[in-house]
Design a protein around this motif. Sequence first.
Motif, PDB file in Angstrom:
ATOM      1  N   CYS A 158     -24.276-112.865 -24.332  1.00  0.00           N
ATOM      2  CA  CYS A 158     -23.040-113.558 -24.711  1.00  0.00           C
ATOM      3  C   CYS A 158     -23.157-114.033 -26.154  1.00  0.00           C
ATOM      4  O   CYS A 158     -24.153-114.661 -26.518  1.00  0.00           O
ATOM      5  CB  CYS A 158     -22.821-114.741 -23.764  1.00  0.00           C
ATOM      6  SG  CYS A 158     -21.441-115.790 -24.227  1.00  0.00           S
TER       7      CYS A 158
ATOM      8  N   ALA B 142     -21.924-116.440 -27.593  1.00  0.00           N
ATOM      9  CA  ALA B 142     -21.914-117.895 -27.756  1.00  0.00           C
ATOM     10  C   ALA B 142     -23.308-118.497 -27.579  1.00  0.00           C
ATOM     11  O   ALA B 142     -23.458-119.711 -27.549  1.00  0.00           O
ATOM     12  CB  ALA B 142     -20.942-118.522 -26.774  1.00  0.00           C
TER      13      ALA B 142
ATOM     14  N   CYS C  59     -25.323-118.722 -25.068  1.00  0.00           N
ATOM     15  CA  CYS C  59     -25.517-119.558 -23.886  1.00  0.00           C
ATOM     16  C   CYS C  59     -26.649-119.022 -23.022  1.00  0.00           C
ATOM     17  O   CYS C  59     -27.050-119.638 -22.050  1.00  0.00           O
ATOM     18  CB  CYS C  59     -24.226-119.618 -23.073  1.00  0.00           C
ATOM     19  SG  CYS C  59     -23.745-118.003 -22.442  1.00  0.00           S
TER      20      CYS C  59
ATOM     21  N   ARG D 157     -26.481-116.368 -21.187  1.00  0.00           N
ATOM     22  CA  ARG D 157     -25.950-115.505 -20.138  1.00  0.00           C
ATOM     23  C   ARG D 157     -25.564-114.142 -20.723  1.00  0.00           C
ATOM     24  O   ARG D 157     -25.656-113.929 -21.913  1.00  0.00           O
ATOM     25  CB  ARG D 157     -24.741-116.164 -19.472  1.00  0.00           C
ATOM     26  CG  ARG D 157     -25.120-117.343 -18.587  1.00  0.00           C
ATOM     27  CD  ARG D 157     -23.892-118.021 -18.001  1.00  0.00           C
ATOM     28  NE  ARG D 157     -23.155-118.731 -19.027  1.00  0.00           N
ATOM     29  CZ  ARG D 157     -23.256-120.048 -19.234  1.00  0.00           C
ATOM     30  NH1 ARG D 157     -24.010-120.782 -18.478  1.00  0.00           N
ATOM     31  NH2 ARG D 157     -22.587-120.623 -20.188  1.00  0.00           N
TER      32      ARG D 157
ATOM     33  N   CYS E  91     -19.149-114.301 -21.960  1.00  0.00           N
ATOM     34  CA  CYS E  91     -19.458-114.363 -20.529  1.00  0.00           C
ATOM     35  C   CYS E  91     -18.360-115.182 -19.835  1.00  0.00           C
ATOM     36  O   CYS E  91     -17.646-115.945 -20.481  1.00  0.00           O
ATOM     37  CB  CYS E  91     -20.834-114.982 -20.305  1.00  0.00           C
ATOM     38  SG  CYS E  91     -20.877-116.766 -20.543  1.00  0.00           S
TER      39      CYS E  91
ATOM     40  N   CYS F 162     -18.288-119.058 -20.642  1.00  0.00           N
ATOM     41  CA  CYS F 162     -17.815-119.429 -21.983  1.00  0.00           C
ATOM     42  C   CYS F 162     -16.329-119.112 -22.129  1.00  0.00           C
ATOM     43  O   CYS F 162     -15.581-119.860 -22.743  1.00  0.00           O
ATOM     44  CB  CYS F 162     -18.625-118.703 -23.053  1.00  0.00           C
ATOM     45  SG  CYS F 162     -20.331-119.265 -23.148  1.00  0.00           S
TER      46      CYS F 162
HETATM   47 ZN   LIG Z   1     -21.599-117.410 -22.688  1.00  0.00          ZN
END
Ligand SMILES: [Zn+2]
Length: 66
Positions: free
Chosen positions: A5, A7, A9, A11, A20, A23
Amino acid sequence: MTTPCPAHCGRQRHPRQYLCPTCWDALPTPAKRALGRRGPHAMTRLRELHRQIAAGVPLGQIAVTP
Ligand SMILES: [Zn+2]
């Protein structure tokens, strides 16, 4: 096949999605609606999303071209 992902994170996102699911859910509804649309501004919106993530903008405050 999955991709991390963007972002950061930890994931995985699906290849056809920008973020994901967790997010994505955190984005404001207008941003989600705009990012879900296709058309000439789709790449602009994606760049705006990535630029704001890179700048540390909280997901709940991200805004893109309507
Ligand atoms: Zn994410």
